[in-house]
Design an enzyme around this catalytic site. Sequence first.
Site, mmCIF file in Angstrom:
data_model
loop_
_atom_site.group_PDB
_atom_site.id
_atom_site.type_symbol
_atom_site.label_atom_id
_atom_site.label_comp_id
_atom_site.label_asym_id
_atom_site.label_seq_id
_atom_site.Cartn_x
_atom_site.Cartn_y
_atom_site.Cartn_z
ATOM 1 C CD GLU A 104 6.516 -0.182 2.500
ATOM 2 O OE1 GLU A 104 5.706 0.617 3.719
ATOM 3 O OE2 GLU A 104 7.195 -0.592 2.286
ATOM 4 C CD GLU A 111 9.624 2.342 -1.186
ATOM 5 O OE1 GLU A 111 9.974 1.939 0.899
ATOM 6 O OE2 GLU A 111 8.505 2.475 -0.523
#
Length: 499
Positions: free
Chosen positions: A169, A289
């Site tokens: 991320e 995710e």
Amino acid sequence: MHKITVDKEFVIGDVERDVWGSFIEHMGRAVYGGVYEPSHPTADAHGFRGDVTDIVKNLGVPIIRYPGGNFLSGYNWKDGIGKDRPKRLDLAWGQLEPNEVGLHEFCEWAQRAGSRVMMSANLGTGTPQEAAQLVEYCNFSKGSYWSDLRRKNGREKPFAIDTWCLGNEMDGDWQIGHLTAEEYGRKAHETAKLVKWVDKNVRLVVCGSSSPGMATYPDWDARVLRHTYEDVDYISLHRYYSYEEKGNEFDLMSAHADFDAFIKTVSATADFVKASLRSKKTMKLSIDEWNVWHTRPVFHCKQVYNDNDADRWTVGPRRAENVYDVTDAIALGGLVCAIINNADRVKMGCLAQLVNVIAPIMTQNGGGVYKQTTYYPYAMAVAHAKGTALHAAVCSDPAECIYGDTQKIYAACTHDNGEYALFVVNKSDKEEDCALRFASSSVAMVSRTELTGGLHDYNDFEHPNRVVPQNRAVEKEKGQSYSLRLPAHSFTLLRFAEK
């Protein structure tokens, strides 16, 4: 009357086993108090809980992403090897990291649990050289500094980790070492270059947008891929769902519509870069995710443990311990179907996470373990969503949700060695009749499993089996057409064998 039509000639793509992977981060009680608790009555000689290991092994999780997550971007993997291990402040989650569980311990636990490891390299505070050293430590046989250090630390043979994430991320300003798309793209390119010089056979995952809600999405994905397209095998997608402030249960159960659109947008973005670069390679997607994640109280989930506030600088504090109900399970079942329905592009996936932290498996420190409602649609996918994904054409009543137009019935189908697995979500508040037709096969129903209940029914330590799948009687006749009555608010798995 709703209709579902399946034709084995209409193939979407192969369903890779690794698409049903999971994720364990050094966050909350995922590791300490989750998989690892040396004082627990079931703990093995290595300190890992035997009851949790047994559940994970029986579940059949093919691959587990580790060690993060946000934790990754401030983590030095060298802290988790050897005998003298430092205690560190984990700035990502506001807790103390004792480094009792590191690379060796986790990889060897995963092997005992029947899973491979998808290792993540720190590209926040970490460097390309450190990532290459980690790969050398894990995968090089012997005769170099890092491989010989691994052998000195008790592991003679390489860990042979075949899949690696290049950071986590990195588009988010919450990330330690946050980078712009150009900065990250260059850093990821250099890391991939060094890593593949160490081991040319590894598969690499580059960070895509952490959410479609980011202002930089999908420009981030395109910019990063321009730097890394020929270096990597996958681009990552992260997506979580919860109730909107004025939303309702139907909205959450319809999250599959947004998930499908997200997958298709990232695929299109990757294809745009492919065309721009005149590349012959099609980029694969890694949804490493995905889950339902309630970041604020909803219905029965009265307490949501704020990420950094409670019990700061302790080992294994409570973080993001959601309690999942039937609504959440049906929503997750819809996400399972969306993954199957995009099997041509989605080739890797990790349900985030596996134990205690937004997880299907919950433990009590020193006590028992139970399976949440969301465990069951995930387990059905792991066991039966394999082979090839087929187009399951659904004709159903239209409905509206916050993601736009949808239908009350949503479905996905796989075909493997003469067996069909049909996954069906009924978001309606009543039983629905459905006509099922196999266009090119005569089949016999093998099994029928239903997960349903009151929308806010949930499992806990006192009532671990309040919500569990029920096996129903099946029709013994064979044919191409079946009449189904789907329970209200349900996720159903129907298995058929060709005759």
